[in-house]
Design a protein around this motif. Structure first.
Motif, PDB file in Angstrom:
ATOM      1  N   ALA A   8       0.854  -1.188   0.063  1.00 36.30           N
ATOM      2  CA  ALA A   8      -0.054   0.021   0.007  1.00 36.30           C
ATOM      3  C   ALA A   8       1.144   1.285   0.012  1.00 36.30           C
ATOM      4  CB  ALA A   8      -0.870  -0.001   1.317  1.00 36.30           C
ATOM      5  N   ILE A   9       0.522   2.312  -0.610  1.00 35.99           N
ATOM      6  CA  ILE A   9       1.292   3.562  -0.743  1.00 35.99           C
ATOM      7  C   ILE A   9       0.227   4.713  -0.808  1.00 35.99           C
ATOM      8  CG2 ILE A   9       2.721   4.934  -2.559  1.00 35.99           C
ATOM      9  CD1 ILE A   9       3.358   2.329  -3.924  1.00 35.99           C
ATOM     10  N   GLU A  10       0.741   5.535   0.165  1.00 36.05           N
ATOM     11  CA  GLU A  10      -0.085   6.930   0.465  1.00 36.05           C
ATOM     12  C   GLU A  10       0.903   7.936   0.279  1.00 36.05           C
ATOM     13  OE1 GLU A  10      -3.196   8.234   1.682  1.00 36.05           O
ATOM     14  OE2 GLU A  10      -1.775  10.012   1.868  1.00 36.05           O
ATOM     15  N   THR A  11       0.584   8.881  -0.531  1.00 32.90           N
ATOM     16  CA  THR A  11       1.307  10.254  -0.759  1.00 32.90           C
ATOM     17  C   THR A  11       0.317  11.494  -0.632  1.00 32.90           C
ATOM     18  OG1 THR A  11       1.613  10.054  -3.184  1.00 32.90           O
ATOM     19  CG2 THR A  11       3.301   8.978  -1.671  1.00 32.90           C
ATOM     20  N   SER A  12      -0.650  11.539  -0.253  1.00 27.92           N
ATOM     21  CA  SER A  12      -1.950  12.493  -0.597  1.00 27.92           C
ATOM     22  C   SER A  12      -1.560  13.817  -0.113  1.00 27.92           C
ATOM     23  CB  SER A  12      -3.228  12.020  -0.154  1.00 27.92           C
ATOM     24  OG  SER A  12      -3.453  12.214   1.264  1.00 27.92           O
ATOM     25  N   CYS A  13      -0.762  13.918   0.806  1.00 26.13           N
ATOM     26  CA  CYS A  13      -0.409  15.258   1.581  1.00 26.13           C
ATOM     27  C   CYS A  13       1.056  15.343   1.895  1.00 26.13           C
ATOM     28  CB  CYS A  13      -1.212  15.410   2.686  1.00 26.13           C
ATOM     29  SG  CYS A  13      -1.227  17.016   3.295  1.00 26.13           S
ATOM     30  N   ALA A  81      -1.537  -7.574  -5.205  1.00 20.46           N
ATOM     31  CA  ALA A  81      -1.840  -6.306  -5.911  1.00 20.46           C
ATOM     32  C   ALA A  81      -1.062  -5.265  -5.147  1.00 20.46           C
ATOM     33  CB  ALA A  81      -3.574  -6.179  -5.921  1.00 20.46           C
ATOM     34  N   ILE A  82      -1.297  -3.994  -5.622  1.00 20.79           N
ATOM     35  CA  ILE A  82      -0.919  -2.726  -4.988  1.00 20.79           C
ATOM     36  C   ILE A  82      -2.028  -1.799  -4.827  1.00 20.79           C
ATOM     37  CG2 ILE A  82       0.963  -0.811  -5.238  1.00 20.79           C
ATOM     38  CD1 ILE A  82       2.331  -2.720  -7.551  1.00 20.79           C
ATOM     39  N   ALA A  83      -2.110  -1.445  -3.597  1.00 13.47           N
ATOM     40  CA  ALA A  83      -3.270  -0.559  -3.449  1.00 13.47           C
ATOM     41  C   ALA A  83      -2.508   0.914  -3.146  1.00 13.47           C
ATOM     42  CB  ALA A  83      -3.700  -0.774  -2.034  1.00 13.47           C
ATOM     43  N   VAL A  84      -3.116   1.775  -3.888  1.00 15.63           N
ATOM     44  CA  VAL A  84      -2.485   3.333  -3.702  1.00 15.63           C
ATOM     45  C   VAL A  84      -3.879   4.304  -3.624  1.00 15.63           C
ATOM     46  CG1 VAL A  84      -2.497   3.577  -6.321  1.00 15.63           C
ATOM     47  CG2 VAL A  84      -0.999   4.938  -4.956  1.00 15.63           C
ATOM     48  N   THR A  85      -3.481   5.339  -2.780  1.00 17.90           N
ATOM     49  CA  THR A  85      -4.292   6.434  -2.623  1.00 17.90           C
ATOM     50  C   THR A  85      -4.561   7.240  -3.811  1.00 17.90           C
ATOM     51  OG1 THR A  85      -3.389   6.719  -0.414  1.00 17.90           O
ATOM     52  CG2 THR A  85      -4.778   8.568  -1.330  1.00 17.90           C
ATOM     53  N   GLY A  97       3.059   9.031  -5.660  1.00 15.45           N
ATOM     54  CA  GLY A  97       2.454   7.614  -5.363  1.00 15.45           C
ATOM     55  C   GLY A  97       1.778   7.013  -6.216  1.00 15.45           C
ATOM     56  N   VAL A  98       1.014   7.638  -6.980  1.00 13.94           N
ATOM     57  CA  VAL A  98       0.011   6.891  -8.159  1.00 13.94           C
ATOM     58  C   VAL A  98       1.271   6.487  -9.317  1.00 13.94           C
ATOM     59  CG1 VAL A  98      -1.465   7.155  -9.978  1.00 13.94           C
ATOM     60  CG2 VAL A  98      -2.019   7.754  -7.771  1.00 13.94           C
ATOM     61  N   THR A  99       2.313   7.333  -9.529  1.00 13.96           N
ATOM     62  CA  THR A  99       3.260   6.931 -10.380  1.00 13.96           C
ATOM     63  C   THR A  99       3.919   5.810 -10.100  1.00 13.96           C
ATOM     64  OG1 THR A  99       3.174   9.269 -11.517  1.00 13.96           O
ATOM     65  CG2 THR A  99       5.287   7.844 -12.198  1.00 13.96           C
ATOM     66  N   ALA A 100       4.502   5.820  -8.932  1.00 17.72           N
ATOM     67  CA  ALA A 100       5.280   4.762  -8.182  1.00 17.72           C
ATOM     68  C   ALA A 100       4.341   3.509  -8.277  1.00 17.72           C
ATOM     69  CB  ALA A 100       5.730   5.038  -6.797  1.00 17.72           C
ATOM     70  N   ALA A 101       3.163   3.548  -8.072  1.00 18.42           N
ATOM     71  CA  ALA A 101       2.247   2.144  -8.081  1.00 18.42           C
ATOM     72  C   ALA A 101       2.260   1.610  -9.414  1.00 18.42           C
ATOM     73  CB  ALA A 101       0.877   2.580  -7.477  1.00 18.42           C
ATOM     74  N   ARG A 102       2.079   2.854 -10.517  1.00 16.16           N
ATOM     75  CA  ARG A 102       1.746   1.940 -11.857  1.00 16.16           C
ATOM     76  C   ARG A 102       2.943   1.509 -12.133  1.00 16.16           C
ATOM     77  NH1 ARG A 102      -1.204   6.852 -15.071  1.00 16.16           N
ATOM     78  NH2 ARG A 102      -1.355   5.348 -16.639  1.00 16.16           N
ATOM     79  N   LEU A 112      -3.656  -3.131  -9.921  1.00 19.47           N
ATOM     80  CA  LEU A 112      -3.770  -1.823  -8.775  1.00 19.47           C
ATOM     81  C   LEU A 112      -5.323  -1.834  -8.253  1.00 19.47           C
ATOM     82  CD1 LEU A 112      -2.115   0.903 -10.845  1.00 19.47           C
ATOM     83  CD2 LEU A 112      -1.096  -0.197  -8.938  1.00 19.47           C
ATOM     84  N   VAL A 113      -5.201  -1.260  -6.956  1.00 24.40           N
ATOM     85  CA  VAL A 113      -6.184  -1.007  -6.174  1.00 24.40           C
ATOM     86  C   VAL A 113      -6.287   0.173  -5.746  1.00 24.40           C
ATOM     87  CG1 VAL A 113      -7.801  -1.927  -4.279  1.00 24.40           C
ATOM     88  CG2 VAL A 113      -6.419  -3.431  -5.326  1.00 24.40           C
ATOM     89  N   PRO A 114      -7.163   1.181  -6.558  1.00 27.03           N
ATOM     90  CA  PRO A 114      -7.003   2.447  -6.273  1.00 27.03           C
ATOM     91  C   PRO A 114      -8.010   2.734  -4.876  1.00 27.03           C
ATOM     92  CG  PRO A 114      -8.438   2.200  -8.263  1.00 27.03           C
ATOM     93  CD  PRO A 114      -8.097   0.993  -7.756  1.00 27.03           C
ATOM     94  N   VAL A 115      -7.495   3.394  -3.960  1.00 24.12           N
ATOM     95  CA  VAL A 115      -8.178   3.571  -2.728  1.00 24.12           C
ATOM     96  C   VAL A 115      -8.396   5.275  -2.367  1.00 24.12           C
ATOM     97  CG1 VAL A 115      -7.893   3.473  -0.274  1.00 24.12           C
ATOM     98  CG2 VAL A 115      -7.262   1.540  -1.908  1.00 24.12           C
ATOM     99  N   HIS A 116      -9.606   5.442  -2.146  1.00 25.06           N
ATOM    100  CA  HIS A 116     -10.002   7.096  -1.616  1.00 25.06           C
ATOM    101  C   HIS A 116      -9.460   7.239  -0.298  1.00 25.06           C
ATOM    102  CE1 HIS A 116     -12.415  10.294  -0.581  1.00 25.06           C
ATOM    103  NE2 HIS A 116     -12.645  10.487  -1.886  1.00 25.06           N
ATOM    104  N   HIS A 117      -8.651   8.387  -0.283  1.00 24.03           N
ATOM    105  CA  HIS A 117      -7.899   8.674   0.902  1.00 24.03           C
ATOM    106  C   HIS A 117      -8.896   8.523   2.031  1.00 24.03           C
ATOM    107  CE1 HIS A 117      -5.013  10.620   3.691  1.00 24.03           C
ATOM    108  NE2 HIS A 117      -5.950  11.191   4.073  1.00 24.03           N
ATOM    109  N   ILE A 118     -10.155   8.951   2.101  1.00 22.55           N
ATOM    110  CA  ILE A 118     -11.294   8.901   3.426  1.00 22.55           C
ATOM    111  C   ILE A 118     -11.617   7.612   3.837  1.00 22.55           C
ATOM    112  CG2 ILE A 118     -13.331   9.617   3.923  1.00 22.55           C
ATOM    113  CD1 ILE A 118     -11.149  11.832   3.833  1.00 22.55           C
TER     114      ILE A 118
END
Ligand code: KG4
Ligand code: ZN
Length: 366
Positions: A8-13, A81-85, A97-102, A112-118
């Protein structure tokens, strides 16, 4: 029930976070988690500068990835799979984050599993720590959980979300202007505290009198579930403007405590209104401001009064992290939300219902 393993990868903020989680829908284990916070960098500018955040995400992405892969002992070919915000968030930050995940999805030939930050924040509260472990979580049978109501309070969001099933959301209330955490940070700044001042303001408030100032409880009398914190912030500004420097220092704790009480009263009152309007089995609290003691206590007594279950995100998972993205990712994966590296993009603005359109699989008890 099949077990899946996700990166899982998170880089939204302003936190770069990676995790490896493994779960089957009833129990989830965190195999590795790493986080690089940029708080000190952004404290110098009093807020997050998106391009600076993105540059820092790029700088730490590779070492963090190496760390979680080594720590988890999971070979890339064993990942499901790879989950990403995918959003919402700061555009240049999300893009890293999304570029790394892709790139990893392409290289390792994984979905890929796109995840909503909330969604991530919600799942940080929905799952309970198992056997007092910080690394193992469990979830009850869906019938006992839903419908649920989530209060999500962070630096960027203040939302009341109704959940009728895993990954099935409906936003029923939100702030019309500032987020609750944003108001905490802005008032903290007025009080001379460094960014992000929410937690510091709350610590100072412990020494103050919460009834010293009658700050407004915005929109609590209105018959809707929307909120507003901008007027409250302005009320604090006008109060401080009338005070001398010495008075400001002497009365800092009283102003902080009165402001905090006004935010907590407003959030608790809107949550109570939502519980009145919608039948609810479970109340959830998550997001950075969920670390606030007064808010936790306020929701605890509300849930007790109403006789409903309450789950609050563990303190370690209140602020942004990748564990929560992995937890939500497990449920999104099970619901069939699997895309290829070509089909996932980052979205600065993203509705929580947009990603969750795949059919939802029922989670069956043990
Ligand atoms: O969820 P988060 O890490 O970031 C966003 O997604 O926005 O939340 C950060 C926010 C900041 O505004 C911070 O001041 C606030 O959470 N915060 C608090 C406390 N701890 C963190 N606000 C009030 N009381 C706290 N104890
Ligand atoms: Zn967040």
């Amino acid at each position: 029930m099949s077990t899946i393993t996700l990166l899982a990868i998170e880089t939204s903020c302003d936190e770069t976070a990676l995790a490896v989680v493994r779960g089957n829908g009833l129990a989830i284990e965190v195999l590795a988690s790493a986080l690089a916070s940029q708080v000190d960098i952004h404290a110098a500018t009093g807020g997050v500068v998106p391009e600076v955040a993105a540059r820092e995400h790029v700088a730490v992405m590779r070492p963090l990835l190496q760390k979680v892969l080594e720590e988890s002992g999971v070979e890339p070919n064993k990942l499901d799979a790879i989950a990403v915000t995918a959003g919402p968030g700061l555009p240049p930050a999300l893009a890293v984050g999304v570029t790394a995940a892709r790139t990893l999805a392409y290289t390792w030939d994984k979905p890929l599993v796109p995840v909503h930050h909330i969604e991530g924040h919600i799942y940080s509260a929905l799952l309970q720590s198992a056997e007092n472990s910080k690394l193992k979580f469990q979830i009850s049978n869906s019938q006992k959980l839903f419908p649920a109501l989530a209060l999500i309070v962070s630096g960027g969001h203040t939302l009341l979300i109704r959940m009728t099933d895993q990954c099935a959301y409906n936003v029923i209330g939100s702030t019309r202007d500032d987020a609750a955490g944003e108001a905490f940070d802005k008032v903290a700044r007025m009080l001379g505290l460094p960014y992000p001042g929410g937690a510091r303001l709350s610590a100072i408030a412990q020494q103050g009198n919460p009834t010293a100032y009658a700050f407004p409880r915005p929109m609590v009398r209105e018959k809707n579930l929307d909120m507003s914190f901008s007027g409250l912030k302005t009320a604090v500004y006008y109060t401080l403007r009338e005070l001398s420097q010495e008075q400001r220092t002497a009365l800092q704790a009283d102003v902080a405590a009165s402001f905090e009480q006004a935010v907590v009263d407003t959030l608790v009152s809107k949550t109570a209104a939502a519980l009145e309007a919608y039948p609810t089995r479970l109340l959830l609290l998550a997001g950075g401001v969920a670390a606030n003691d007064k808010l936790r206590a306020g929701l605890k007594s509300l849930a007790a009064q109403q006789g409903i279950q309450l789950r609050q995100a563990p303190l370690a998972l209140c602020t942004d992290n990748a564990v929560m993205i992995g937890l939500a990712g497990v449920y999104a994966y099970r619901a069939g939300r699997l895309l290829t590296w070509k089909d996932v993009d980052s979205h600065a603005r993203l509705d929580i219902t947009t990603l969750a359109q795949a059919p939802v699989e029922e989670v069956v008890g043990p």
